[in-house]
Design a protein around this motif. Sequence first.
Motif: not given
Length: 388
Positions: A102-122
């Motif tokens: 809860s001390d960590v904020l997270v941000c992502s940017t890029g193509l909507i719909g992108a976020g599969d297993e490969i994305f997670r691992a990387k």
Amino acid sequence: MSVLAAKGFRAAGVVAGIKSTGKRDVTVVVNDGPSAAAAAVFTSNRCQANPVIWSIEAIADGTASAITLNSGGANCYTGQFGYETTERTAQRTAELLDLQPSDVLVCSTGLIGAGDEIFRAKSLAGVEAAVNELGSDETSAHNAAEGILTTDSHEKLSQRQGAGGYVIGGMAKGAGMLAPGLATMLVVITTDADLEHAALDRALRAATAVTFDRVDSDGCMSTNDTVALMASGASGITPDEAEFTSQLIEVCAELAKQLQQDAEGASHDITITTVGAASVEDAVAVSRAVSRSNLFKAAIFGNDPNWGRVLAAAGTTDAIFEPQELDVTINGVMVCKAGTPYEPVDRVDLIPRETTVLIDLHAGECEGTILTNDLTHDYVHENSAYSS
């Protein structure tokens, strides 16, 4: 050094392979304290990305000790799996830094719909690599700023020194979908001033309202917009809140201008100011209406000072004014006075990139400015092939 100009912070940006370009795409910024006070504002788009949903909850207690950002995938509309990716990103960051998730904020940017297993691992591998490379030097600051870029052509950086010597530094990314509510794309601001969450929150909202919220390049609001402000308190200085807010506005204004200047495909940077309004809200509404007129934006692209398109856009608002009393000045030439043609339009030089439009409503004493860009062939081409 932007986010590392203030004392008490470390950062890194690494290549995690999320992007196909081989450029840096994961960034971590850490606040080493002694304070962990923070504030953030987010997109007002009802369709929000998983990192925004997570970060809204994480910042609710007014503290944040780290922020992890990735570019190359928005992690928006990726379902429960996507939310779990965000959660695991925060958890892994926290484990490596001996924090709570809860001390960590997270941000992502890029193509909507992108976020599969490969994305997670990387993404998770990128977090580990970034934490291992955390530093407080100029190279670390540069790498961190590079790691949040997508279609941007360069990093956006700003910093100011306040009374007594405290520092505010910031970095931003954004080149398209610039029409936010409270924030523009991804922005991280750090300060070594010693201020509590409530003061930071007031200052940040005051700053974003007159800077990032006034950038309206293409009328399209992102699902991921986040502006985060973290205060380490490492300077030991507790500034006057008004003075701090003024300095913060300057940082945000400089970053907002850089966003405008790097807008996708633009050939003109257009500053639209409405004066003589009955309220600031009216002034902003008129300026924003003009900024969102495709006819007006196309005219500026063609170097055509078609002031009729300015008046037509103003007339779509509920702002208080008499239509026959409007004045329009383009690049210093008053082409319309009291609702009629005035100086010859061929006196308007639209060759320079910087373009100014001044609208006088003659209805009051308030004013408001919107930063926008023209509508170009390059913008259409870039966004027609964004996901391919």
